[in-house]
Write an enzyme that holds these catalytic residues in place. Structure first.
Site, PDB file in Angstrom:
ATOM      1  N   CYS A 118       3.315   3.605   9.132  1.00  0.00           N
ATOM      2  CA  CYS A 118       3.478   4.904   8.481  1.00  0.00           C
ATOM      3  C   CYS A 118       4.022   5.929   9.468  1.00  0.00           C
ATOM      4  O   CYS A 118       3.479   6.086  10.569  1.00  0.00           O
ATOM      5  CB  CYS A 118       2.146   5.383   7.914  1.00  0.00           C
ATOM      6  SG  CYS A 118       2.258   6.964   7.048  1.00  0.00           S
TER       7      CYS A 118
ATOM      8  N   GLN B 225      -6.221  -1.193   3.406  1.00  0.00           N
ATOM      9  CA  GLN B 225      -5.436  -0.867   4.598  1.00  0.00           C
ATOM     10  C   GLN B 225      -6.075   0.285   5.352  1.00  0.00           C
ATOM     11  O   GLN B 225      -6.363   1.331   4.775  1.00  0.00           O
ATOM     12  CB  GLN B 225      -3.991  -0.500   4.244  1.00  0.00           C
ATOM     13  CG  GLN B 225      -3.146  -0.301   5.506  1.00  0.00           C
ATOM     14  CD  GLN B 225      -1.738   0.129   5.243  1.00  0.00           C
ATOM     15  OE1 GLN B 225      -1.506   1.220   4.735  1.00  0.00           O
ATOM     16  NE2 GLN B 225      -0.773  -0.726   5.589  1.00  0.00           N
TER      17      GLN B 225
ATOM     18  N   PRO C  84       0.846  -1.207   0.000  1.00  0.00           N
ATOM     19  CA  PRO C  84       0.000   0.000   0.000  1.00  0.00           C
ATOM     20  C   PRO C  84       0.872   1.243   0.000  1.00  0.00           C
ATOM     21  O   PRO C  84       1.787   1.366   0.826  1.00  0.00           O
ATOM     22  CB  PRO C  84      -0.788  -0.131   1.322  1.00  0.00           C
ATOM     23  CG  PRO C  84       0.048  -1.016   2.188  1.00  0.00           C
ATOM     24  CD  PRO C  84       0.777  -1.943   1.263  1.00  0.00           C
TER      25      PRO C  84
ATOM     26  N   GLY D 114      10.139  -3.749   2.310  1.00  0.00           N
ATOM     27  CA  GLY D 114      11.232  -2.804   2.495  1.00  0.00           C
ATOM     28  C   GLY D 114      12.446  -3.138   1.667  1.00  0.00           C
ATOM     29  O   GLY D 114      13.114  -4.134   1.918  1.00  0.00           O
ATOM     30  N   GLY D 115      12.726  -2.313   0.664  1.00  0.00           N
ATOM     31  CA  GLY D 115      13.950  -2.455  -0.110  1.00  0.00           C
ATOM     32  C   GLY D 115      13.983  -3.580  -1.117  1.00  0.00           C
ATOM     33  O   GLY D 115      14.990  -3.769  -1.797  1.00  0.00           O
TER      34      GLY D 115
ATOM     35  N   HIS E  12       7.806  -4.356   7.637  1.00  0.00           N
ATOM     36  CA  HIS E  12       8.742  -3.471   6.946  1.00  0.00           C
ATOM     37  C   HIS E  12      10.020  -3.493   7.776  1.00  0.00           C
ATOM     38  O   HIS E  12      10.040  -2.999   8.904  1.00  0.00           O
ATOM     39  CB  HIS E  12       8.172  -2.057   6.853  1.00  0.00           C
ATOM     40  CG  HIS E  12       9.013  -1.125   6.038  1.00  0.00           C
ATOM     41  ND1 HIS E  12       8.490  -0.057   5.357  1.00  0.00           N
ATOM     42  CD2 HIS E  12      10.347  -1.087   5.790  1.00  0.00           C
ATOM     43  CE1 HIS E  12       9.461   0.596   4.722  1.00  0.00           C
ATOM     44  NE2 HIS E  12      10.604  -0.015   4.984  1.00  0.00           N
TER      45      HIS E  12
ATOM     46  N   ARG F 264       7.982   0.507  -4.077  1.00  0.00           N
ATOM     47  CA  ARG F 264       8.348   1.432  -5.151  1.00  0.00           C
ATOM     48  C   ARG F 264       8.883   0.735  -6.395  1.00  0.00           C
ATOM     49  O   ARG F 264       8.629   1.176  -7.515  1.00  0.00           O
ATOM     50  CB  ARG F 264       9.372   2.440  -4.626  1.00  0.00           C
ATOM     51  CG  ARG F 264       8.770   3.532  -3.762  1.00  0.00           C
ATOM     52  CD  ARG F 264       9.831   4.330  -3.056  1.00  0.00           C
ATOM     53  NE  ARG F 264      10.520   3.534  -2.041  1.00  0.00           N
ATOM     54  CZ  ARG F 264      11.669   3.864  -1.490  1.00  0.00           C
ATOM     55  NH1 ARG F 264      12.292   4.961  -1.869  1.00  0.00           N
ATOM     56  NH2 ARG F 264      12.205   3.098  -0.559  1.00  0.00           N
TER      57      ARG F 264
END
Length: 348
Positions: free
Chosen positions: A103, A73, A20, A215-216, A174, A237
């Site tokens: 977040c 979410q 998300p 994450g990453g 994360h 991303r």
């Protein structure tokens, strides 16, 4: 709940999810990602309990059945309000409801939800339990490994133990701390170091609990490596900026005998959706801003992005803008091919 979701958090089956992402994973984005991958789990942007209870429910919850499996979410910290919103999510037809405990934005902190809830694992457990009491779809948790000066091992274990006792169906981690003081939300996505080993240790301690990592993660190779030790991988991303990665997921993660779409095929598949949305009055840029990375690494990608970025934002822009951008890619590739053939001819 769809048949797919009933089996979703079986720890004998790996799960790949697109994370998300605020301002990114809206319904147009999810429609495009679903065309690339039949099996990936898709997520909405985070929506707060206040926005659902007092705001435009249709704007926040509207989605197409073609997007499924899709999870919503939520952001919040009041068990009663989260339960009310979880029921809304289920009633709208979502396959899962997820609680944001990760977040780090200032707005989230002022509302006492998101990453700051890492400091209150018992409250998070109360929130999960309240949602579990009112819905039959999976209720899952997405967290960080800690915030600020917390010891990551202690913080993650405390959060995990509490939400598992409360009945969470999955824990997405994360693998970075969130620094609530001193780092911006953007910096919190990159600056705190990743600690995948901590997530691996959590899974070793809780072998019967679905544990996924976020994450990453940027490549299919990294995805496969994580899935050797964990139950799920959530890509953010990288999946958004290079969406053609998703075209390989059904084969790589789910073992499907499926040939990945090419960028040309992806654009052809998405065109009908774009035309339908334009007819419904949606601005072209709102739909097509999610496809800008489609030609990443392909000759002509820069031309495609420039046309789609500039022309799609103009008043009255229609499908002809996409046609112009695709023609520019095709022309650039033809020019390059002709130049290469000329060079090869000169060498013979």
């Amino acid at each position: 709940m769809t048949e797919t979701t009933k089996k979703l958090y079986d720890i004998n089956q790996s799960v790949f999810a697109v994370a998300p992402m605020l301002d990114w994973t809206d319904r147009h984005c999810r429609a495009y990602h679903r065309m690339l991958s039949d099996k990936s789990l898709l997520y909405t942007e985070m929506v707060t309990t206040g926005a659902l209870i007092h705001g435009d429910k249709e704007r926040h919850l509207r989605f197409s059945k073609q997007e499924q499996p899709v999870a919503c979410q939520l952001g919040g910290s009041d068990p009663k309000l989260l339960a009310e919103c979880a029921k809304m999510v289920e009633d709208w037809g979502y396959d899962e409801v997820n609680l944001n405990v990760g977040c780090p934005s200032d707005r989230v902190q002022s509302g006492k939800f998101g990453a700051c809830l890492m400091l209150e694992p018992k409250l998070v457990a109360e929130c999960i339990a309240a949602m579990k009491d009112v819905v039959s779809i999976p209720v899952t948790t997405k967290c960080r490994i800690g915030v600020d000066d917390q010891d990551p091992e202690e913080a993650l274990n405390a959060l995990a133990d509490n939400v598992i006792a409360a009945g969470t169906d999955a824990l997405w981690v994360h693998a970075r701390k969130a620094w609530l003081k001193g780092l911006s939300p953007k910096e919190n996505r990159d600056v705190p170091p990743l600690d995948y080993e901590l997530v691996y240790r959590l899974k070793e301690r809780l072998p019967n609990v679905f544990i996924g990592v976020n994450g990453g993660v940027a490549t299919l190779e990294e995805t496969a490596t994580h899935l050797e030790k964990l139950d799920g991988v959530m890509m953010g991303r990288a999946a958004y900026q290079n969406p053609m990665l998703l075209a390989e997921i059904d084969r790589v993660v789910y073992g499907q005998d499926k040939i990945a779409l090419t960028p040309v095929e992806a654009m052809a598949a998405y065109r009908a959706y774009i035309e339908d949305e334009l007819t419904a009055g949606t601005r072209l840029a709102s739909i097509t801003r999610h496809i800008l990375g489609t030609y990443q690494g392909v000759p002509g990608a820069r031309h495609f992005r420039r046309i789609m970025t500039v022309e799609a934002n103009k008043a009255g822009a229609g499908i002809e803008v996409l046609e112009e951008a695709l023609a520019a890619v095709s022309h650039h590739q033809s020019v390059m091919l002709a130049a290469r053939e000329q060079q090869e001819g000169a060498l013979t």
